[in-house]
Motif scaffolding. Structure first.
Motif, PDB file in Angstrom:
ATOM      1  N   MET A   1       1.015  -1.045  -0.093  1.00 38.09           N
ATOM      2  CA  MET A   1       0.241  -0.245   0.144  1.00 38.09           C
ATOM      3  C   MET A   1       0.883   1.348  -0.285  1.00 38.09           C
ATOM      4  N   THR A   2       0.584   2.414  -0.764  1.00 35.88           N
ATOM      5  CA  THR A   2       1.212   3.493  -0.729  1.00 35.88           C
ATOM      6  C   THR A   2       0.777   4.247   0.423  1.00 35.88           C
ATOM      7  N   LEU A   3       1.886   5.138   0.320  1.00 36.59           N
ATOM      8  CA  LEU A   3       2.221   6.503   1.535  1.00 36.59           C
ATOM      9  C   LEU A   3       1.041   6.677   1.555  1.00 36.59           C
ATOM     10  N   ARG A   4       0.472   7.165   0.841  1.00 34.38           N
ATOM     11  CA  ARG A   4      -0.604   8.290   0.836  1.00 34.38           C
ATOM     12  C   ARG A   4      -1.753   7.220   1.457  1.00 34.38           C
ATOM     13  N   GLY A   5      -2.397   5.722   1.209  1.00 32.51           N
ATOM     14  CA  GLY A   5      -3.185   4.767   0.925  1.00 32.51           C
ATOM     15  C   GLY A   5      -2.750   5.168   2.552  1.00 32.51           C
ATOM     16  N   ARG A   6      -1.827   4.519   2.979  1.00 37.45           N
ATOM     17  CA  ARG A   6      -2.010   4.904   4.346  1.00 37.45           C
ATOM     18  C   ARG A   6      -2.398   5.612   5.357  1.00 37.45           C
ATOM     19  N   LEU A   7      -1.778   6.571   4.762  1.00 37.43           N
ATOM     20  CA  LEU A   7      -2.175   7.976   5.500  1.00 37.43           C
ATOM     21  C   LEU A   7      -3.286   8.377   5.668  1.00 37.43           C
ATOM     22  N   THR A   8      -3.834   7.576   3.966  1.00 37.54           N
ATOM     23  CA  THR A   8      -5.899   7.816   4.445  1.00 37.54           C
ATOM     24  C   THR A   8      -6.603   6.667   5.429  1.00 37.54           C
ATOM     25  N   ALA A   9      -5.827   5.651   5.600  1.00 37.96           N
ATOM     26  CA  ALA A   9      -6.299   4.471   6.094  1.00 37.96           C
ATOM     27  C   ALA A   9      -6.016   5.237   8.223  1.00 37.96           C
ATOM     28  N   ALA A  10      -4.953   5.691   8.041  1.00 38.69           N
ATOM     29  CA  ALA A  10      -4.931   6.367   9.751  1.00 38.69           C
ATOM     30  C   ALA A  10      -5.450   6.798   9.721  1.00 38.69           C
ATOM     31  N   PHE A  11      -5.952   8.221   8.800  1.00 40.66           N
ATOM     32  CA  PHE A  11      -6.324   9.322   9.360  1.00 40.66           C
ATOM     33  C   PHE A  11      -7.932   8.773   9.533  1.00 40.66           C
ATOM     34  N   LEU A  12      -8.882   7.963   8.555  1.00 38.02           N
ATOM     35  CA  LEU A  12      -9.976   7.117   8.690  1.00 38.02           C
ATOM     36  C   LEU A  12     -10.137   6.701  10.515  1.00 38.02           C
ATOM     37  N   VAL A 256     -12.738  11.571   3.192  1.00 36.84           N
ATOM     38  CA  VAL A 256     -12.977  13.366   1.538  1.00 36.84           C
ATOM     39  C   VAL A 256     -11.731  14.226   2.491  1.00 36.84           C
ATOM     40  N   ALA A 257     -11.647  13.749   3.883  1.00 41.63           N
ATOM     41  CA  ALA A 257     -10.679  14.921   4.730  1.00 41.63           C
ATOM     42  C   ALA A 257     -10.018  14.423   5.118  1.00 41.63           C
ATOM     43  N   ALA A 258      -9.812  12.407   4.651  1.00 35.24           N
ATOM     44  CA  ALA A 258      -8.599  11.845   5.075  1.00 35.24           C
ATOM     45  C   ALA A 258      -7.795  11.807   3.695  1.00 35.24           C
ATOM     46  N   TRP A 259      -8.492  11.365   1.795  1.00 35.62           N
ATOM     47  CA  TRP A 259      -7.907  12.209   0.799  1.00 35.62           C
ATOM     48  C   TRP A 259      -7.291  13.185   0.741  1.00 35.62           C
ATOM     49  N   ARG A 260      -7.872  14.247   0.428  1.00 30.29           N
ATOM     50  CA  ARG A 260      -6.663  15.396   1.276  1.00 30.29           C
ATOM     51  C   ARG A 260      -6.122  15.498   1.945  1.00 30.29           C
ATOM     52  N   LEU A 261      -6.070  15.605   2.608  1.00 27.17           N
ATOM     53  CA  LEU A 261      -4.949  15.957   3.903  1.00 27.17           C
ATOM     54  C   LEU A 261      -3.968  14.564   3.776  1.00 27.17           C
ATOM     55  N   ALA A 262      -3.568  13.553   2.694  1.00 23.92           N
ATOM     56  CA  ALA A 262      -2.715  12.733   2.935  1.00 23.92           C
ATOM     57  C   ALA A 262      -2.508  13.008   1.600  1.00 23.92           C
ATOM     58  N   ARG A 263      -2.165  13.348   0.287  1.00 26.97           N
ATOM     59  CA  ARG A 263      -2.551  14.220  -0.633  1.00 26.97           C
ATOM     60  C   ARG A 263      -1.643  15.372  -0.275  1.00 26.97           C
ATOM     61  N   VAL A 264      -1.942  16.050   0.214  1.00 25.16           N
ATOM     62  CA  VAL A 264      -0.896  17.241   0.694  1.00 25.16           C
ATOM     63  C   VAL A 264       0.080  16.829   1.016  1.00 25.16           C
ATOM     64  N   THR A 265      -0.025  16.142   2.247  1.00 22.34           N
ATOM     65  CA  THR A 265       1.455  15.662   3.242  1.00 22.34           C
ATOM     66  C   THR A 265       2.342  14.760   2.751  1.00 22.34           C
ATOM     67  N   THR A 266       1.875  13.747   1.456  1.00 18.44           N
ATOM     68  CA  THR A 266       2.873  13.100   0.831  1.00 18.44           C
ATOM     69  C   THR A 266       4.042  13.587   0.577  1.00 18.44           C
ATOM     70  N   ARG A 267       4.500  14.775   0.040  1.00 23.18           N
ATOM     71  CA  ARG A 267       5.709  14.772  -0.828  1.00 23.18           C
ATOM     72  C   ARG A 267       6.704  15.504   0.740  1.00 23.18           C
ATOM     73  N   PRO A 268       6.195  15.899   1.881  1.00 22.11           N
ATOM     74  CA  PRO A 268       6.571  16.413   2.493  1.00 22.11           C
ATOM     75  C   PRO A 268       7.635  14.997   3.545  1.00 22.11           C
ATOM     76  N   LEU A 269       6.612  14.559   3.923  1.00 24.24           N
ATOM     77  CA  LEU A 269       6.631  13.353   4.736  1.00 24.24           C
ATOM     78  C   LEU A 269       7.840  12.738   4.048  1.00 24.24           C
ATOM     79  N   VAL A 270       8.035  12.022   2.878  1.00 24.90           N
ATOM     80  CA  VAL A 270       9.036  11.517   2.021  1.00 24.90           C
ATOM     81  C   VAL A 270      10.549  11.899   2.191  1.00 24.90           C
TER      82      VAL A 270
END
Length: 736
Positions: A1-12, A256-270
C-alpha cells in the motif's frame, strides 16, 4: 500500500474510531442513565409502598388497641362499631380464647385476613390486612383477640399507585401461579410486566421488551403484600437510528478529509522519512528542507531543531550518566556498610539533589506523634522564617497539612509551583517543589527506634502512630535550569525514595534484632543476658553518686503445680500476666527481668531497704489478691491463685559487687521460701570485718558535697588518698 493509502487509512481510523466509540458511549450512557433513573424511581416507590402499608398497619393496630382497652363486652362491641364508623378500619372482629367469634362488625371483608405482623400468606389472594391485639383482664389472663381490618381491593391498589407514582400490580400468592389479583397496568403491557416480575427475586429490577422497568416488592414481614411495581423508560424513540445516521455522515466526511490531507502531506513526509532514517542510523547532522510555513513546514523546522538539541542532550546525558553512576556507587557502598540512618539519609538526599538538579531538599520521617520531622536537610538556610537551617528537626509538618503532609497522608507524590505568598507556613519557601512518599513494609516506627528507654520494652498492644508501615517523605525544591520538575525527575526521585525506604527498614530490623536478643520472648521483659549488663551498670552508677540499689529476686510459689494441673499453656499465661503486673507496680526508672522459668529480678535504683519492702509488699498483694484467669481442661475459664516469694538485697549494705548482690538476694529468696512462701525476706548484712587503721594524709579534705562514696573510700583530688573510719552517714534513698 502506498504512503497516501496508509495515511488515508490512518486518518480514517483516527477519525472514525472516536466517532464510533462516541456513538456507542452516548447510546450506552443514555441507556444506563435511563435504567438508573428508573431504578431510583422504583426504589423510592418500593419505600413508599412499605411506608404506606406500615402506616395502614399502624392505624389498624391503633384501632384494635382502642377496642381492646374497653373492658365491658357490650361497650367493646359499641367501640368496634365506632371505629368502623370513623373509618379507622373497615371491619373489627372480636374472638374468644378458643378462636370463636364474639362480635364482628357487619359488612367486613371475607376472612381469613392477612395479619400485618404475621408471616406472609402461603397462598391465595390477599383480601384484607389486619392488625391483632390480645384481650386480657386485670390479672393478665387471655380473653381473646381484637382484629381491625382494611380490605385490599382495586381502590387500595390505586391509592398505592397514586402515592408512589408508578404502576402497581397485586399478585395472587398461590404457589406456582403468581396470578394478578388487582393492577393499575394497562391491558397491553400487563402480561409483559407479569412475566418480568415472575423472574425477579428480592430488590432486582428487570426491563421488558417494550422499555418498561419492573421491580417486585414483598411479600415480607411487615409488608405481606406480593406487589409488582413498573415504570416506563424515558429514552426518546428513534434515538439509535439518529446515532447510526450521524455515524454514517461522519464517516463520509472523514473519507474526503483523509484523502485530501494524505495528498497534501505525502511529499514533505517522504523527505522527513529520509531524514529520520539518517538519524536512526546515528547521523544527527541530517536536516529536512523547509518548503512552507504550514504544519508540515513547522514539523520540518521542529525536526531540525530536535536533531540539534538531541546532539546537545546526548553529550549532557553522557556526563550526567557518569555522575549518576558515581552517586549510585557511593549510595550502594553506604547502604551496605553502615546502619547509621542519618548518614544514609544524607547520602540519599545529596544523590537525589545531584541527579535532579534541585537547589534544596529534605528527608522527613514520621514520629510517634503523627508529625513529619526533618531528619536530613540540604540548602534550606533562610528558606523558613526564623530558621537558619542548622537543625533539621526544626522542620516539622503535621500529617495532612501542606504539600508534605498531604503526600504523607495520601501516599501520592506531588509536584508543582507555589505562588510567593501561597507556601504553607510550616514548609520551606520556594518556587517549585516535588515530594515523594516512601514506606518500609512492616516498620512500626519510621525512625527505627527501639524501646523508649533501656529496661522497659514496649508493652503488649503498643502501636506506632505510623500504623503498620514506616512512612516518610523525600522533598526537593527549585530545580536549576528549568521552570518545574518533570516526570523524569519524579521517576528519579521515586528511585531514591525506594533506597530511603530500604535504609529505614534495614536500620529498624537491625535495632529490632538487637532488642530481641535482650528480651524474653514470652513476657517481653529483659532477659538474663541484659540483667548481667544492667546490674553492672547500675552498681557503677550507685557507686559513682553515692546512692543505693535494691534488688528483688522473685519466684512464683508452686509454679510446677500450675503446669501439672492446668498445662503449660496456662503456665505461660500466668507468667505473662505476672510480668504485666510487675511492670504496672514499678517506676519508670526501675528494671524488670525474667531470669529463667518462674524466676524474676527487679532492680530499684536509688531505693533503700524500706522502699524495697514497700515494693515487695505491693507486688505480693497484687499477685495474691487477683487470681489469674486461664483456660481449663474442658475449655471453661478458671482462676488460678498465685503467690510470690521475694528476696531483697541492697547495694552496698549487703554486697560489694553486682553478682554478689544478686546472690544475696537469691539467698533471701530461699529464706522466704523456707519461711512458708507468699512473703519476702531481707538479706542479712555481711559479717563485720575487723577495723584497720588507715594512714590519712594531712592535706586530705572531704569531697565537695560532703557525702561519702558507696563502695570506695572518700578521696579529695589527685595525689590525695585516705578513708574515713567509723560508720557511714545515712545514704540518700527514695522510699517505695
Amino acid at each position: 500500500m502506498t504512503l497516501r493509502g496508509r495515511l488515508t487509512a490512518a486518518f480514517l481510523a483516527v477519525v472514525l474510531g472516536p466517532v464510533l466509540l462516541g456513538a456507542f458511549f452516548v447510546g450506552s450512557t443514555l441507556a444506563a442513565l435511563d435504567r438508573g433513573r428508573s431504578t431510583e424511581r422504583l426504589g423510592l416507590a418500593a419505600t413508599g409502598v412499605r411506608t404506606s402499608v406500615d402506616a395502614l398497619c399502624q392505624q389498624l393496630r391503633a384501632a384494635a388497641d382502642a377496642v381492646a382497652l374497653v373492658t365491658d363486652p357490650a361497650a367493646r362491641a359499641r367501640a368496634a362499631d365506632q371505629v368502623v364508623g370513623r373509618n379507622l378500619a373497615a371491619a373489627v372482629l372480636i374472638t374468644d380464647p378458643a378462636g370463636r367469634t364474639s362480635y364482628a362488625t357487619p359488612g367486613g371483608p371475607a376472612t381469613p385476613w392477612q395479619d400485618c405482623a404475621g408471616a406472609p400468606a402461603a397462598g391465595g389472594p390477599v383480601r384484607a390486612l389486619a392488625a391483632r391485639v390480645h384481650l386480657r383482664d386485670a390479672a393478665g389472663a387471655d380473653l381473646g383477640t381484637v382484629a381491625a381490618a382494611q380490605p385490599v381491593d382495586p381502590a387500595f391498589v390505586a391509592r398505592l399507585a397514586a402515592v408512589t407514582g408508578v404502576a402497581v400490580t397485586l399478585l395472587d400468592a398461590t404457589a406456582g401461579t403468581d396470578r394478578v389479583t388487582h393492577t393499575t397496568e394497562t391491558r397491553g403491557v400487563r402480561e409483559a410486566v407479569l412475566a418480568a416480575g415472575r423472574a425477579l427475586d428480592g430488590d432486582q429490577v428487570a426491563e421488558t421488551a417494550d422499555g418498561r422497568y419492573v421491580r417486585r416488592v414483598g411479600p415480607a414481614p411487615g409488608q405481606p403484600l406480593p406487589l409488582v411495581l413498573s415504570v416506563p423508560g424515558e429514552l426518546p424513540p428513534g434515538l439509535y437510528a439518529a446515532l447510526v445516521g450521524a455515524v454514517v455522515v461522519a464517516a463520509l466526511l472523514a473519507v474526503v478529509a483523509a484523502w485530501r490531507l494524505a495528498r497534501v502531506t505525502t511529499r514533505p513526509l517522504v523527505e522527513l522519512a529520509g531524514a529520520v532514517d539518517q538519524v536512526a542510523h546515528g547521523d544527527l547532522t541530517a536536516r529536512v528542507p523547509v518548503r512552507s510555513r504550514d504544519e508540515i513546514g513547522r514539523l520540518a523546522g521542529a525536526f531540525n531543531r530536535m536533531t540539534r538539541e538531541t546532539g546537545s542532550y546526548v553529550a549532557a546525558l553522557t556526563s550526567s550518566r557518569d555522575q549518576l553512576r558515581g552517586h549510585l556507587a557511593v549510595l550502594g557502598d553506604t547502604l551496605a556498610s553502615t546502619h547509621d540512618l542519618q548518614r544514609i539519609l544524607r547520602v540519599i538526599l545529596h544523590s537525589a539533589i545531584a541527579a535532579t538538579g534541585a537547589r534544596a531538599g529534605a528527608v522527613l520521617l514520621l514520629d510517634g506523634d503523627g508529625v513529619l520531622v526533618g531528619r536530613c536537610v540540604e540548602g534550606l538556610d533562610g528558606r523558613r522564617p526564623g530558621d537558619d537551617g542548622s537543625d533539621p528537626a526544626t522542620l516539622r509538618v503535621p500529617v495532612g497539612a501542606g504539600v508534605i503532609g498531604t503526600v504523607a497522608a495520601t501516599g501520592e507524590p506531588l509536584r508543582g509551583r507555589w505562588e510567593p505568598t501561597a507556601a504553607p507556613a510550616a514548609e520551606p519557601i520556594c518556587e517549585t517543589y516535588i515530594a515523594v512518599p516512601f514506606a518500609a513494609p512492616g516498620s512500626a516506627d519510621l525512625a527505627g527506634r527501639g524501646p523508649d528507654r533501656p529496661g522497659h520494652p514496649p508493652a503488649d498492644g503498643d502501636a506506632s502512630p505510623a500504623g503498620s508501615g514506616a512512612l516518610g517523605v523525600l522533598a526537593l525544591y527549585d530545580r536549576v535550569g528549568a521552570a518545574e520538575f518533570d516526570d523524569d525527575d519524579l521517576v528519579t526521585l521515586r528511585t531514591f525514595a525506594g533506597h530511603a525506604a530500604v535504609a529505614v527498614e534495614n536500620v529498624r530490623v537491625h535495632e529490632e534484632a538487637q532488642r530481641l536478643s535482650l528480651t524474653d520472648p514470652l513476657t517481653g521483659l529483659w532477659n538474663y543476658r541484659y540483667l548481667r549488663e544492667s546490674i553492672r551498670r547500675e552498681v557503677e552508677r550507685a557507686n559513682r553518686f553515692g546512692r543505693m540499689l535494691s534488688v528483688l529476686a522473685l519466684d512464683l510459689d508452686r509454679f510446677k503445680d500450675v503446669n501439672d494441673t492446668w498445662g503449660h499453656t496456662a503456665g505461660d499465661a500466668v507468667l505473662v500476666e505476672f510480668a504485666r503486673r510487675v511492670r504496672g507496680e514499678i517506676r519508670e526508672v526501675d528494671l524488670a527481668f525474667r531470669q529463667g522459668g518462674e524466676e524474676f529480678v527487679v532492680l530499684l535504683p536509688e531505693t533503700d531497704a524500706r522502699g524495697a519492702t514497700i515494693v515487695a509488699e505491693r507486688l505480693g498483694a497484687v499477685v495474691r489478691d487477683h487470681p489469674v484467669p486461664v483456660d481449663g481442661h474442658a475449655g471453661e475459664p478458671v482462676r488460678v491463685p498465685v503467690t510470690v516469694s521475694i528476696g531483697i538485697a541492697v547495694y552496698p549494705d549487703h554486697a560489694a559487687t553486682g553478682q554478689q548482690v544478686l546472690d544475696v538476694a537469691d539467698e533471701a529468696l530461699y529464706a522466704a521460701k523456707a519461711a512458708g512462701r507468699d512473703g519476702y525476706r531481707i538479706a542479712q548484712p555481711p559479717d563485720p570485718t575487723p577495723a584497720q587503721e588507715v594512714p590519712v594524709v594531712a592535706a586530705a579534705v572531704s569531697p565537695a558535697d560532703g557525702q561519702p562514696r558507696a563502695g570506695a573510700p572518700d578521696t579529695a583530688g589527685a595525689g590525695q588518698g585516705g578513708a574515713s573510719s567509723g560508720p557511714h552517714p545515712p545514704r540518700q534513698s527514695r522510699g517505695r
